[in-house]
Motif scaffolding. Structure first.
Motif, PDB file in Angstrom:
ATOM      1  N   ALA A  28       0.872  -1.199  -0.051  1.00  0.00           N
ATOM      2  CA  ALA A  28      -0.142  -0.118   0.017  1.00  0.00           C
ATOM      3  C   ALA A  28       0.596   1.181   0.040  1.00  0.00           C
ATOM      4  CB  ALA A  28      -1.084   0.085   1.150  1.00  0.00           C
ATOM      5  N   ALA A  29       1.322   2.019  -1.129  1.00  0.00           N
ATOM      6  CA  ALA A  29       1.779   2.930  -0.837  1.00  0.00           C
ATOM      7  C   ALA A  29       0.913   4.714  -1.814  1.00  0.00           C
ATOM      8  CB  ALA A  29       3.011   2.613  -2.226  1.00  0.00           C
ATOM      9  N   ASN A  30       1.189   5.480  -0.865  1.00  0.00           N
ATOM     10  CA  ASN A  30       0.988   6.447  -0.964  1.00  0.00           C
ATOM     11  C   ASN A  30       0.672   7.287  -2.966  1.00  0.00           C
ATOM     12  OD1 ASN A  30      -0.293   8.959  -0.808  1.00  0.00           O
ATOM     13  ND2 ASN A  30       1.064   9.881  -0.072  1.00  0.00           N
ATOM     14  N   TYR A  31       0.647   6.501  -3.731  1.00  0.00           N
ATOM     15  CA  TYR A  31       0.941   7.183  -5.187  1.00  0.00           C
ATOM     16  C   TYR A  31       0.006   5.877  -6.177  1.00  0.00           C
ATOM     17  CZ  TYR A  31       4.113   3.139  -5.723  1.00  0.00           C
ATOM     18  OH  TYR A  31       5.142   2.062  -5.875  1.00  0.00           O
ATOM     19  N   PRO A  32      -0.248   6.401  -6.846  1.00  0.00           N
ATOM     20  CA  PRO A  32      -1.584   5.393  -8.163  1.00  0.00           C
ATOM     21  C   PRO A  32      -0.820   4.538  -8.579  1.00  0.00           C
ATOM     22  CG  PRO A  32      -1.385   7.510  -8.453  1.00  0.00           C
ATOM     23  CD  PRO A  32      -0.934   7.439  -7.573  1.00  0.00           C
ATOM     24  N   PHE A  33      -1.734   3.322  -8.849  1.00  0.00           N
ATOM     25  CA  PHE A  33      -0.837   2.150  -9.499  1.00  0.00           C
ATOM     26  C   PHE A  33      -0.509   1.380  -8.506  1.00  0.00           C
ATOM     27  CE2 PHE A  33      -1.886   5.152 -13.295  1.00  0.00           C
ATOM     28  CZ  PHE A  33      -2.597   4.463 -13.219  1.00  0.00           C
ATOM     29  N   ALA A  34       0.018   1.911  -7.117  1.00  0.00           N
ATOM     30  CA  ALA A  34       0.466   0.511  -6.492  1.00  0.00           C
ATOM     31  C   ALA A  34       0.197  -1.186  -6.239  1.00  0.00           C
ATOM     32  CB  ALA A  34       0.198   1.270  -5.042  1.00  0.00           C
ATOM     33  N   THR A  35      -1.043  -1.652  -7.115  1.00  0.00           N
ATOM     34  CA  THR A  35      -1.782  -2.342  -7.258  1.00  0.00           C
ATOM     35  C   THR A  35      -2.569  -2.765  -8.202  1.00  0.00           C
ATOM     36  OG1 THR A  35      -3.518  -1.886  -6.204  1.00  0.00           O
ATOM     37  CG2 THR A  35      -3.169  -2.537  -4.609  1.00  0.00           C
ATOM     38  N   ILE A  36      -0.623  -3.298  -8.796  1.00  0.00           N
ATOM     39  CA  ILE A  36      -0.856  -4.042 -10.440  1.00  0.00           C
ATOM     40  C   ILE A  36      -1.486  -5.249 -10.712  1.00  0.00           C
ATOM     41  CG2 ILE A  36       0.290  -4.242 -12.534  1.00  0.00           C
ATOM     42  CD1 ILE A  36       2.067  -1.451 -11.533  1.00  0.00           C
ATOM     43  N   ASP A  37      -1.147  -6.053 -10.012  1.00  0.00           N
ATOM     44  CA  ASP A  37      -0.994  -7.629 -10.022  1.00  0.00           C
ATOM     45  C   ASP A  37      -2.709  -7.771  -8.945  1.00  0.00           C
ATOM     46  OD1 ASP A  37       1.605  -8.352 -10.620  1.00  0.00           O
ATOM     47  OD2 ASP A  37       0.300  -8.767 -11.976  1.00  0.00           O
ATOM     48  N   PRO A  38      -3.716  -8.810  -9.986  1.00  0.00           N
ATOM     49  CA  PRO A  38      -4.136  -8.478  -8.783  1.00  0.00           C
ATOM     50  C   PRO A  38      -4.483  -9.942  -7.839  1.00  0.00           C
ATOM     51  CG  PRO A  38      -5.166  -9.623 -11.119  1.00  0.00           C
ATOM     52  CD  PRO A  38      -3.767  -9.188 -11.030  1.00  0.00           C
ATOM     53  N   ASN A  39      -4.554  -9.535  -6.696  1.00  0.00           N
ATOM     54  CA  ASN A  39      -4.135 -10.281  -5.609  1.00  0.00           C
ATOM     55  C   ASN A  39      -5.646 -11.251  -4.719  1.00  0.00           C
ATOM     56  OD1 ASN A  39      -2.190 -10.370  -3.619  1.00  0.00           O
ATOM     57  ND2 ASN A  39      -2.152  -8.046  -3.642  1.00  0.00           N
ATOM     58  N   VAL A  40      -5.740 -11.906  -5.000  1.00  0.00           N
ATOM     59  CA  VAL A  40      -7.265 -12.901  -4.618  1.00  0.00           C
ATOM     60  C   VAL A  40      -6.787 -13.451  -2.574  1.00  0.00           C
ATOM     61  CG1 VAL A  40      -8.260 -14.410  -4.557  1.00  0.00           C
ATOM     62  CG2 VAL A  40      -7.172 -14.144  -6.724  1.00  0.00           C
ATOM     63  N   GLY A  41      -7.860 -12.848  -2.154  1.00  0.00           N
ATOM     64  CA  GLY A  41      -7.382 -13.090  -0.521  1.00  0.00           C
ATOM     65  C   GLY A  41      -8.781 -13.837  -0.515  1.00  0.00           C
ATOM     66  N   ILE A  42      -8.561 -15.105   0.693  1.00  0.00           N
ATOM     67  CA  ILE A  42      -9.734 -15.840   0.659  1.00  0.00           C
ATOM     68  C   ILE A  42     -10.157 -15.245   2.297  1.00  0.00           C
ATOM     69  CG2 ILE A  42     -10.994 -18.250   0.972  1.00  0.00           C
ATOM     70  CD1 ILE A  42     -10.239 -18.481  -1.917  1.00  0.00           C
ATOM     71  N   VAL A  43     -11.236 -15.161   2.730  1.00  0.00           N
ATOM     72  CA  VAL A  43     -11.444 -14.888   4.209  1.00  0.00           C
ATOM     73  C   VAL A  43     -12.758 -16.235   4.597  1.00  0.00           C
ATOM     74  CG1 VAL A  43     -10.446 -12.653   3.990  1.00  0.00           C
ATOM     75  CG2 VAL A  43     -13.463 -13.480   3.401  1.00  0.00           C
ATOM     76  N   ALA A  44     -13.071 -16.404   5.918  1.00  0.00           N
ATOM     77  CA  ALA A  44     -13.360 -16.613   6.609  1.00  0.00           C
ATOM     78  C   ALA A  44     -14.235 -15.799   7.424  1.00  0.00           C
ATOM     79  CB  ALA A  44     -13.023 -17.646   7.603  1.00  0.00           C
ATOM     80  N   VAL A  45     -15.955 -16.960   6.820  1.00  0.00           N
ATOM     81  CA  VAL A  45     -16.824 -15.113   7.289  1.00  0.00           C
ATOM     82  C   VAL A  45     -17.782 -16.068   8.516  1.00  0.00           C
ATOM     83  CG1 VAL A  45     -19.297 -15.508   6.645  1.00  0.00           C
ATOM     84  CG2 VAL A  45     -18.291 -16.049   4.719  1.00  0.00           C
ATOM     85  N   PRO A  46     -16.909 -14.484   9.430  1.00  0.00           N
ATOM     86  CA  PRO A  46     -17.273 -15.112  10.317  1.00  0.00           C
ATOM     87  C   PRO A  46     -18.646 -14.695  11.250  1.00  0.00           C
ATOM     88  CG  PRO A  46     -16.079 -12.116   9.912  1.00  0.00           C
ATOM     89  CD  PRO A  46     -16.898 -12.946   9.028  1.00  0.00           C
ATOM     90  N   ASP A  47     -18.929 -15.908  12.276  1.00  0.00           N
ATOM     91  CA  ASP A  47     -20.255 -16.151  12.912  1.00  0.00           C
ATOM     92  C   ASP A  47     -20.548 -17.188  13.372  1.00  0.00           C
ATOM     93  OD1 ASP A  47     -22.725 -17.601  12.530  1.00  0.00           O
ATOM     94  OD2 ASP A  47     -22.860 -18.136  10.372  1.00  0.00           O
TER      95      ASP A  47
END
Ligand code: GDP
Length: 353
Positions: A28-47
């Motif tokens: 996470a950087a303070n300039y546009p286009f910091a995230t060029i590659d799509p990142n996939v994150g799987i999260v557990a649904v809190p329940d």
């Protein structure tokens, strides 16, 4: 699992939020286009209901439902024309079930805004325009092929007609989803994977002090207020400290839980459970699903060979001490193929192999 694409203008806090919610570590950087590659994150649904069930059945494992977040690189005005990250960006959102747009509400003057001012409505319009232009591009490319298909048969002619109707609506500035298409019309253009046909939700990345502020509607929806900054701080803490920190801030529920609740609401989803000594597990189904359809989420054989579902409500299951207790109290129902599953049902399917 359910998959949600995160979009938004550069520098609105997408990466920060994505990283905090998925605790994966990222850039996470303070300039546009910091995230060029799509990142996939799987999260557990809190329940919390899973823990209550597990306390009764002492399963070998607990398996929560999951949601997949796809962090998609920044979108700027002109993306659909190949400026910015353009087409690579668009290909990644085609595969998601819903689009979640992060909108900058926080005011920090140290963080550059691509449009040089914090203006949520204008930002939302920018993204909306880009998505509409992308869909118009898709239609433009598809129409010559659809014209050929239209000469072949009725189904082809119908498809062309719908495609033209959608293009007209898009040209007037409406998203495809808001054109009031019939079920048949929507089905006819489904394989075009139009971006503006997907359900859309909004996260307001607010200043730390504004998490509990009720925000005005954007595009007919109330945005979910989340502070990426707070979420980032929370993600560094263990569960107990995080709980204390949230109480100090007057936050009842973490950002992930709030976001997923909103997504389930938007998409018309709910959970049912299976529980026993091997596992206690949450399953995601559409509201209104009948018992065989719910069984089919576990395995298609369960749906095909469905006989019945022994069913208890979550409250009964917990207060009566599980399946045996429910049976003894006459609270274990034998439900057939027309039973409409209720949120929180604890189910045990009987089926033919
Ligand atoms: P993205 O381009 O949308 O992925 O944005 P980033 O997550 O990379 O964030 C851009 C900049 O804004 C970074 O310097 C972040 O630290 C900062 N930022 C993100 N969220 C917040 C927030 O909620 N409050 C403040 N003050 N800064 C934030």
């Amino acid at each position: 699992s359910l998959s949600i694409g995160i979009v938004g203008l550069p520098n609105v806090g997408k990466s920060s939020l994505f990283t905090a919610l998925t605790k994966k570590g990222g850039l996470a950087a303070n300039y546009p286009f910091a995230t060029i590659d799509p990142n996939v994150g799987i999260v557990a649904v809190p329940d919390a209901r899973l823990d209550a069930l597990a306390a009764i059945d002492h399963p070998a494992k607990i398996v929560p439902a999951t949601v997949e977040f796809v962090d998609i690189a920044g979108l700027v005005a002109g993306a659909s024309q190949g400026e910015g990250l353009g087409n690579k960006f668009l290909a990644n959102i085609r595969e998601t079930d819903a689009i979640c747009e992060v909108v900058r509400f926080f005011s920090d003057p140290n963080v550059e805004h691509v449009a040089h001012k914090v203006d949520p409505r204008s930002d939302v319009d920018t993204i909306k325009t880009e998505l509409i232009l992308a869909d118009l591009g898709t239609l433009e490319r598809a129409i010559p092929r659809l014209e050929k298909e239209a000469r072949r048969d009725k189904a082809g002619a119908f498809k062309l007609e719908v495609a033209k109707k959608v293009a007209e609506g898009l040209n007037e500035g409406h998203r495809a989803r808001t054109l009031g298409l019939s079920v048949e019309e929507a089905a006819a253009v489904k394989d075009l994977c139009l971006l503006t046909m997907k359900p859309m939700m909004y996260i307001a990345n607010v200043d730390e002090g504004s998490v509990n502020v009720e925000l005005p509607e954007i595009d007919g929806q109330r945005p979910v207020p989340i502070s990426a900054k707070i979420e980032a701080d929370l993600s560094e803490l263990d569960a107990e400290d995080a709980q204390m920190f949230m109480e100090e801030l007057g936050i009842e529920e973490g950002g992930l839980a709030r976001l997923i609740r909103a997504a389930y609401g938007l998409l018309g989803l709910q959970s049912y459970f299976t529980s026993g000594e091997t596992e206690t597990r949450a399953w995601t189904i559409p509201v209104g699903a009948k018992a065989p359809q719910a069984a089919g989420v576990i395995h298609s054989d369960f749906e095909r060979g469905f006989i019945k579902a022994e069913t208890a409500s979550f409250d009964d299951y917990v207060s009566l001490g599980g399946e045996a207790g429910c049976r003894a109290a006459g609270r274990l129902r034998q439900e057939g193929k027309d039973y409409v599953v209720q949120d929180g049902d604890v189910m045990h399917f009987k089926f033919n192999v």
